[in-house]
Enzyme design. Structure first.
Site, PDB file in Angstrom:
ATOM      1  N   GLU A 193      -9.680   6.336   6.940  1.00  0.00           N
ATOM      2  CA  GLU A 193      -8.247   6.590   6.895  1.00  0.00           C
ATOM      3  C   GLU A 193      -7.823   7.836   6.105  1.00  0.00           C
ATOM      4  O   GLU A 193      -6.877   8.518   6.514  1.00  0.00           O
ATOM      5  CB  GLU A 193      -7.526   5.375   6.286  1.00  0.00           C
ATOM      6  CG  GLU A 193      -7.632   4.110   7.117  1.00  0.00           C
ATOM      7  CD  GLU A 193      -7.250   2.884   6.310  1.00  0.00           C
ATOM      8  OE1 GLU A 193      -8.004   2.499   5.410  1.00  0.00           O
ATOM      9  OE2 GLU A 193      -6.170   2.325   6.578  1.00  0.00           O
TER      10      GLU A 193
ATOM     11  N   ARG B 150       0.832  -1.209   0.000  1.00  0.00           N
ATOM     12  CA  ARG B 150       0.000   0.000   0.000  1.00  0.00           C
ATOM     13  C   ARG B 150       0.870   1.265   0.000  1.00  0.00           C
ATOM     14  O   ARG B 150       0.491   2.281  -0.578  1.00  0.00           O
ATOM     15  CB  ARG B 150      -0.994   0.004   1.165  1.00  0.00           C
ATOM     16  CG  ARG B 150      -2.061   1.077   1.040  1.00  0.00           C
ATOM     17  CD  ARG B 150      -3.165   0.958   2.088  1.00  0.00           C
ATOM     18  NE  ARG B 150      -4.229   0.056   1.706  1.00  0.00           N
ATOM     19  CZ  ARG B 150      -5.307   0.410   0.987  1.00  0.00           C
ATOM     20  NH1 ARG B 150      -5.463   1.667   0.587  1.00  0.00           N
ATOM     21  NH2 ARG B 150      -6.218  -0.464   0.670  1.00  0.00           N
TER      22      ARG B 150
END
Ligand code: MTE
Ligand code: HPA
Ligand code: MOS
Length: 788
Positions: free
Chosen positions: A726, A323
């Protein structure tokens, strides 16, 4: 006959789109919300304590637990040899023994577990365990791991175009190295589990976890039982932030092993110091880059190397570093790029998920590089951001070959640049800095583009269970866990809208593996997207059964049965929702359904490093201003303007809270939160006395948060909303770069500045002093005496 179905719709109370307080807000602030440690204790409950390794890397030569076993109140002392099932509890890859089997690989690793009648007795007994270690060489940092070739897996590479050629042909080039620190989750509720033996060897485990299904599976595994004998329940967590995605398994497995060994209920609640020492954190990264660009700062080629300190085991590090790599473009088109990710194996606690899951580190890396480019050509960093931004119809392919088709950043940045008064304030700040030798201001406006979906494709699924009772009340259950982010109320709002009944008719119930099986962690910001869609699927099944029955019963077409305003309208007749439910029940209509959802369209080919890992992107931007005292390094964030994209928000009050909280947590990560290990691999910042999280005083004095209006999600996500858990954390990157901007003012914006994260006051001071040393004496800005 009047057709009621065509009357205007009055929205039901609490429908999707309504700004509402968190369903537990009142309980949170009055202290009446029940967390795992607040559950009434059963008679005979024992308390657990674990002996942690004091060594970063050592063989266990001998262990003697006889004194501990004989100590007052002690019912069990367990080591790896006492585990009836499998010792390894690695969530994806092996490498995480529940208790150390002859080898310790980090300070804080669990060596032995004690259950006693009181926690004091358990602690005292653990101290009596004698362990003889033989030290082995330890690798503590990413640098050391890179030098020694110590990795958990081979490096990952993503590429597009020809980076080397792009750099070679560029009129300008830069190269450098910097580091980005880790972060402790500092959830207010620490890690805790309470295991209760039931009949026939079954076990009920209350666990503060984002991932009940994984806790269930790993508890069953260490006990050598089938998953079906273990039930895991969690009503709420006092924060998780990723720290309760895999880490709770250790705590729950130890409580369960001790419960199994003693036949008693066992609670294991770590105290804060143990929690900070023994559980994983955000990965710190070492970044190396080489970039070629033109006179306007447009990137023509880039090589970016991201090295993460993963700790002693894989945990989720493969996915975290993936990620980070996926987000090494942030909002910018990198036509010629090679992005490499290294998973460094070190003798430190195994790092884990933390809000953003590596994405923040990748984005901080490219934002720092863009800032460096801007400073090297004397342009405002915002201008360099603009020239690198992803395009709409061209320059819109990422380095993992997903096309960016929903880019709203051009409008978003434009709006924020205007509403924050960026250009005007830039001039003001320049004037301020010219007139002040000690106090310096800095400003940075940074964008966020964050990919939504688990990058492990199989995790993008969810289940829900909806019961409608004959009185018309509804019980809602799904795989999502509540950690303060509001997934329970948002999913309930979706259900209210779908049934067209008031939110208060829907009872939210605790997450349990007994109701919805095989759930994914509540993570990757996808809790509402996935579980909301599964709940809607369940509602539609029930509604369709009701519609078919009522149409038949009233001898009308199914289209003439309409759910509206707490009623069911059938061919001119209006039943209350409760009447309709009772009628269905009396006629043996099934009023319960399990719903399911799987995210469409996404795919990923790991060999070619290309695909569509993300269903869509969430966007945002923040303009952060800071004031620095360059004689002490202390600073204060004075203003932040934020514009964030939640699509069509399901609950603007909750979502705004997520944006505020995420931003401040991101600021904390890059500024005041510093993890510090000594040469023996011991974390010395293991309590709030030495580890500083942001408090009210660290929030920008003037904080202006707005959600983007009129931009529904272009994908068919629930209510056309966007995930928000997030993405806002990465708005905090601007705080770090605002500090870099203020420091650069010390050198009149003419000298390069190095500022690693976290930019603690100490680091800021050192950077200021370094600059002062480098300023040629003649051109030194005026000293403190001239300050006004
Ligand atoms: N908000 C609060 N108040 N507490 C938390 O622990 N965790 C964050 C975010 N917001 C968290 C939070 C993280 S890491 C994630 S992945 C998401 O919430 C998870 O919830 P969601 O998917 O329902 O947004
Ligand atoms: N994000 C968060 N948690 C995860 C992911 C992810 O992409 N993959 C596995 N766990
Ligand atoms: Mo969040 S780091 O995906 O739990």
């Amino acid at each position: 006959m009047r057709d009621e179905a065509s009357l205007p719709v009055a929205p039901v109370k609490g429908a999707a789109g309504t700004a509402l307080a968190h369903d537990s807000a009142r309980k949170h602030v009055t202290g009446s919300a029940l967390y795992t440690d607040d559950l009434p204790e059963l008679p005979g409950t024992l308390h657990a304590h674990v002996l942690p390794s004091p060594r970063p890397h050592a063989r266990i030569l001998r262990m003697d637990a006889s004194a501990a076993r004989a100590a007052p109140g002690v019912h069990a002392v367990l080591t790896a040899a006492d585990v009836p099932g499998e010792v390894d509890i690695g969530p994806v890859f092996p490498g995480d023994p529940v208790l150390a089997p002859g080898l310790v690989e980090c300070v804080g690793q669990a060596v032995a577990a004690v259950a006693a009648e009181t926690i004091e007795q358990a602690r005292a007994a653990a101290a009596l365990i004698v362990v003889e270690y033989e030290d082995l060489p330890a690798i503590l940092t990413a640098e050391e791991a890179l030098a020694a070739g110590s990795f958990l897996s081979p490096p990952g590479v993503m590429r597009i175009g020809d980076a080397a050629a792009g750099i070679a042909a560029a009129p300008r080039r830069l190269a450098g190295t910097f580091s980005i620190g880790g972060q402790d989750h500092f959830y207010l509720e620490g890690q805790v589990a309470y295991a209760q033996p039931r009949e026939d060897g079954d076990l009920l485990v209350y666990s503060s976890t984002q991932h009940p299904s994984e806790v269930q599976h790993l508890v069953a595994k260490v006990l050598g039982k089938p998953d079906a004998q273990v039930t895991v329940e969690v009503r709420r967590m006092g924060g998780g932030f990723g720290g309760k995605e895999t880490q709770p398994a250790l705590i729950a497995c130890i409580a369960s092993l001790l419960a199994d060994a003693t036949g008693r209920p066992v609670k294991y609640r770590m105290d804060r110091d143990d929690d900070m020492t023994m559980t994983g954190k955000r990965h710190d990264f070492l970044v190396r880059y080489e970039v070629g660009f033109d006179e306007r700062g447009r990137i023509l080629g880039i090589v970016l190397d991201l090295a993460a300190r993963c700790g002693m085991s894989a945990d989720l590090s493969n996915a975290v570093v993936d990620r980070a790599m996926f987000h090494a473009d942030n909002a910018y088109f990198l036509g010629n790029a090679v992005v490499t990710g290294h998973r460094c194996k070190t003798n430190t606690v195994s790092n884990t998920a933390f809000r953003g899951f590596g994405g923040p580190q990748g984005m901080a890396a490219i934002e720092y590089v863009v800032d460096e480019i801007a400073r090297s050509i004397g342009r405002d960093p915002l201008d360099v951001r603009w020239v690198n931004l992803y395009g709409r119809s061209d320059r819109n392919v990422t380095h993992y070959h997903q096309r960016v088709t929903d880019n709203i950043l051009p409008e978003l940045l434009d709006e924020l640049e205007t509403s924050s008064g960026y250009r005007f304030r830039r001039a003001e700040i320049d004037a301020f800095n010219a007139g002040h030798a000690v106090l310096k201001k800095g400003l940075a406006l940074t964008p966020v583009k964050f990919g939504i979906s688990f990058t492990a494709t199989h995790l993008n699924q969810a289940g829900a269970l909806v019961h409608v009772y004959a009185d018309g009340s509804v019980q809602l259950n799904h795989g999502g866990t509540e950690m303060g982010q509001g997934v329970y109320v948002k999913v309930a709002q979706l259900v209210a809208s779908e049934f067209q009944i008031d939110l208060e008719r829907i009872r939210i119930t605790a997450t349990t593996t007994g109701k919805v099986p095989n759930t994914s962690p509540t993570a990757a910001s996808s809790g509402t997207d996935l579980n909301g869609a599964a709940a809607i699927d369940a509602v539609r099944q029930i509604r369709n059964r009701m519609i078919l029955f009522l149409a038949e019963h009233y001898r009308t077409a199914p289209e003439r049965v309409v759910f509206r305003d707490n009623r069911v309208l059938v061919a001119g007749e209006a039943l209350t929702f409760a009447q309709a439910c009772r009628l269905c029940y009396m006629n043996r209509v099934h009023l319960s359904a399990a719903g399911f959802y799987r995210t469409p369209k996404i795919w990923w080919d790991p060999k070619e490093a290309r695909g569509r890992p993300f269903l869509y992107y969430a966007y945002g931007a923040a303009a952060t201003e800071v004031l620095v005292d360059t004689l002490t390094g202390e600073y204060r964030f004075v203003r932040a303007d934020i514009l964030h994209d939640c699509g069509t928000s399901i609950n603007p009050a909750i979502d705004t809270g997520q944006v505020e909280g995420g931003y401040v947590q991101g600021l904390g990560w890059l500024t005041i939160e510093e993890l510090w290990w000594d040469a023996g691999g011991r974390l010395r910042t293991h309590a709030p006395s030495t580890y500083k999280i942001p408090t009210g005083r660290d929030v920008p004095i003037d904080l202006r948060v707005r959600l983007v209006a009129n931009q529904p999600n272009r994908e068919r996500v629930v209510h056309r909303s966007k995930a928000v858990g997030e993405p806002p954390l990465m708005l905090g990157i601007g705080g770090w770069l605002a500090l870099k901007d203020a420091v650069a003012a010390v050198g009149g914006h003419r000298l390069p500045v190095h500022l690693d994260a976290p930019a603690t006051p100490e680091r800021v001071l050192l950077a200021c002093e370094d600059l002062r040393r480098r300023i040629p004496a003649a051109s030194a800005p005026a000293g403190p005496a001239m300050d006004r």
